[in-house]
Write a protein that holds these residues in place. Structure first.
Motif, mmCIF file in Angstrom:
data_model
loop_
_atom_site.group_PDB
_atom_site.id
_atom_site.type_symbol
_atom_site.label_atom_id
_atom_site.label_comp_id
_atom_site.label_asym_id
_atom_site.label_seq_id
_atom_site.Cartn_x
_atom_site.Cartn_y
_atom_site.Cartn_z
ATOM 1 N N PHE A 225 0.896 -1.089 -0.173
ATOM 2 C CA PHE A 225 0.065 -0.207 0.121
ATOM 3 C C PHE A 225 0.855 1.268 0.042
ATOM 4 N N GLY A 226 1.849 1.262 0.655
ATOM 5 C CA GLY A 226 2.611 2.464 0.911
ATOM 6 C C GLY A 226 3.773 2.542 -0.190
ATOM 7 N N TRP A 227 4.390 1.376 -0.704
ATOM 8 C CA TRP A 227 5.496 1.698 -1.552
ATOM 9 C C TRP A 227 5.483 1.085 -3.217
ATOM 10 N N LEU A 228 4.102 0.390 -3.255
ATOM 11 C CA LEU A 228 4.147 -0.232 -4.661
ATOM 12 C C LEU A 228 3.939 0.825 -5.872
ATOM 13 N N PRO A 229 3.266 1.887 -5.570
ATOM 14 C CA PRO A 229 3.267 3.143 -6.709
ATOM 15 C C PRO A 229 4.627 3.563 -6.911
ATOM 16 N N THR A 230 5.555 3.594 -6.162
ATOM 17 C CA THR A 230 6.675 4.351 -6.113
ATOM 18 C C THR A 230 7.611 3.200 -6.837
ATOM 19 N N LEU A 231 7.558 1.916 -6.240
ATOM 20 C CA LEU A 231 8.469 0.873 -6.967
ATOM 21 C C LEU A 231 7.961 0.523 -8.620
ATOM 22 N N LEU A 232 6.585 0.789 -8.758
ATOM 23 C CA LEU A 232 6.220 0.533 -10.149
ATOM 24 C C LEU A 232 6.877 1.713 -10.833
ATOM 25 N N VAL A 233 6.904 3.110 -10.369
ATOM 26 C CA VAL A 233 7.527 4.210 -11.194
ATOM 27 C C VAL A 233 8.974 4.068 -11.368
ATOM 28 N N ASP A 234 9.513 3.297 -10.419
ATOM 29 C CA ASP A 234 11.053 2.923 -10.656
ATOM 30 C C ASP A 234 11.263 2.114 -11.646
ATOM 31 N N GLY A 236 9.585 2.042 -14.333
ATOM 32 C CA GLY A 236 9.419 2.568 -15.651
ATOM 33 C C GLY A 236 7.771 2.998 -15.981
ATOM 34 N N TYR A 237 6.936 2.642 -14.999
ATOM 35 C CA TYR A 237 5.563 2.945 -15.098
ATOM 36 C C TYR A 237 5.464 4.447 -15.258
ATOM 37 N N ASN A 238 4.574 5.211 -15.794
ATOM 38 C CA ASN A 238 4.131 6.491 -15.184
ATOM 39 C C ASN A 238 3.337 6.415 -14.135
ATOM 40 N N GLU A 239 2.889 7.733 -13.437
ATOM 41 C CA GLU A 239 2.062 7.717 -12.437
ATOM 42 C C GLU A 239 0.529 7.322 -12.609
ATOM 43 N N ALA A 240 0.268 7.617 -13.832
ATOM 44 C CA ALA A 240 -1.035 7.191 -13.936
ATOM 45 C C ALA A 240 -1.241 5.675 -14.090
ATOM 46 N N ASP A 241 -0.411 5.123 -14.990
ATOM 47 C CA ASP A 241 -0.312 3.525 -14.884
ATOM 48 C C ASP A 241 -0.134 3.001 -13.501
ATOM 49 N N ALA A 242 0.660 3.583 -12.827
ATOM 50 C CA ALA A 242 0.790 3.089 -11.435
ATOM 51 C C ALA A 242 -0.502 3.094 -10.528
ATOM 52 N N GLY A 243 -0.988 4.240 -10.618
ATOM 53 C CA GLY A 243 -2.437 4.559 -9.838
ATOM 54 C C GLY A 243 -3.415 3.538 -10.422
ATOM 55 N N TRP A 244 -3.633 3.203 -11.885
ATOM 56 C CA TRP A 244 -4.499 2.373 -12.112
ATOM 57 C C TRP A 244 -4.331 0.792 -11.772
ATOM 58 N N THR A 245 -2.972 0.561 -11.830
ATOM 59 C CA THR A 245 -2.427 -0.753 -11.529
ATOM 60 C C THR A 245 -2.837 -1.009 -9.965
ATOM 61 N N MET A 246 -2.611 -0.019 -9.175
ATOM 62 C CA MET A 246 -3.147 -0.132 -7.707
ATOM 63 C C MET A 246 -4.716 -0.262 -7.443
#
Length: 402
Positions: A225-234, A236-246
């Motif tokens: 919950f706390g780190w997955l979006p950050t790890l996904l961006v690392d 190569g995901y963009n922020e929108a893709d990271a958010g939709w993935t979550m």
């Protein structure tokens, strides 16, 4: 056919359950804004996300004592009042109000979350595990609402303070419904014996098995919950893709939270179901953080299925491993207290690793190794045994199926 009392209780449980996650999930989407507008450092932001989980764990063991003194129903009312006060405090223009309010909200969630499994065991003993799945789905939905509506509420209400404070309205609504319709303790309730202290539960390995399973799977949940979006961006995901993935992962949690207890009933014990949801979590993490990026949607789905099911089954174990509502409440306090205190270390540990230079790949394999450890614990916690004190002493009995 379900009685009116049972249906009313289930609806109340869902409404209360919706309140036990937004306090934690509504802050994460606003962290960048808080660092800019409230002057929070990265360390302070990390502390802010850890405080509710930490105080959840610290307060949970006190719930059975509070229930013994004033009754489970009044204790849950007190928890909702504390929750509303904490949510309001987060937005007040006072020094450290954000942190104090977060700690208050975490304490309220710890007390409320400990009381509800015991109430479920008392009100619906024959379907306690299935009803716990419904309650878990309400928790997941509350978390999704907190994460998804936090930024829109900031835009609609004009400030992050108003956004954070607005969740108190949901808590006050739940409090009003609970006060009007809460179940009354039956006169036939078994009185609590003098030797019923929760510390005696610690003498039995079964308590530790359930506690460790709760702690490790909760730690995984808060890390994701706390780190997955950050790890996904690392990756190569963009922020929108990271958010939709979550978001996809959270939606899948809703279904598995409700379905996992049904799956657990299909075997002689819960070990196959526990291993299934843990394997799903591990494969989901591998697809998201290690495998090629084309696997992100199956990975998000499997991660959600695994984590929603893991949490649902962890709560189900509290009622399946106890013979009555009194023991369910005591085990709930110990397991959630120790488990969530342990879980609070997970997100902090990932932060330390990243500060030390660990990359996403190393962190991913470490998380998968942690799931492997949890599988070993699940093989012990999932056996058909339960704690029973009807003979006067606390013993572990094997559950036999007719």
């Amino acid at each position: 056919m379900a009685s009116r009392r049972s249906i009313t209780f289930i609806l109340l449980m869902v409404v209360v359950g919706l309140n036990l996650r937004p306090a934690m999930s509504s802050v994460a989407p606003l962290l960048t804004r808080l660092q800019e507008n409230a002057g929070l450092s990265a360390t302070a932001a990390g502390l802010l996300t850890t405080l509710p989980v930490l105080f959840l764990g610290l307060s949970a063991p006190f719930a059975p004592t509070l229930a013994k003194r004033i009754g489970s129903e009044r204790a849950l009312s007190a928890a909702l009042i504390l929750l509303a006060a904490g949510l309001i405090s987060r937005g007040l223009p006072v020094p450290a109000g954000l942190f104090i309010g977060s700690a208050m909200a975490g304490s309220a969630i710890g007390i409320g979350g400990t009381l509800l499994p015991a109430l479920v065991k008392r009100e619906l003993p024959d379907s306690a595990d299935l009803i716990t799945g419904l309650y878990t789905m309400a928790l997941c939905l509350g978390g999704a609402l907190g994460a998804g509506l936090s930024v829109p509420l900031t835009q609609w209400l004009g400030s992050w303070q108003a956004s954070l404070m607005s969740w108190s309205l949901l808590a006050l609504f739940a409090l009003a419904l609970w006060q009007l319709q809460m179940p009354r303790s039956p006169a036939s309730d078994t009185p609590m014996p003098a030797n019923s202290g929760t510390l005696r539960l610690l003498k039995h390995p079964l308590t530790w098995h359930v506690m460790l399973f709760m702690g490790i799977q909760s730690s995984m949940a808060y890390i994701v919950f706390g780190w997955l979006p950050t790890l996904l961006v690392d990756r190569g995901y963009n922020e929108a893709d990271a958010g939709w993935t979550m978001a996809v992962s959270i939606v899948c949690q809703l279904a598995s939270a409700l379905g996992a207890p049904w799956l657990a009933r299909m075997g002689r014990d819960q070990r196959p179901a526990l291993l299934f949801v843990l394997l799903s979590t591990a494969i989901g993490l591998w697809m998201l953080l290690i495998a090629p990026l084309i696997w992100k949607w199956p990975g998000a789905a499997l991660l959600g299925i695994g984590q929603g099911g893991s949490f649902s089954l962890a709560l189900s174990l509290l009622v399946l491993r106890t013979a009555n509502s009194r023991l369910a409440g005591q085990l709930s306090g110990l397991v959630q207290g120790g488990g969530y205190t342990l879980a609070a270390l997970g997100p902090f540990g990932v932060g330390v690793l990243r500060q030390a230079g660990a990359g996403t790949l190393a962190i991913a394999w470490l998380l998968i190794a942690l799931i492997a450890v949890c599988c070993g614990v699940a093989l012990l916690a999932g056996r058909s045994h339960r704690l029973d004190d009807q003979s006067g002493g606390l013993v572990v009995r094997r559950i036999t199926r007719s």
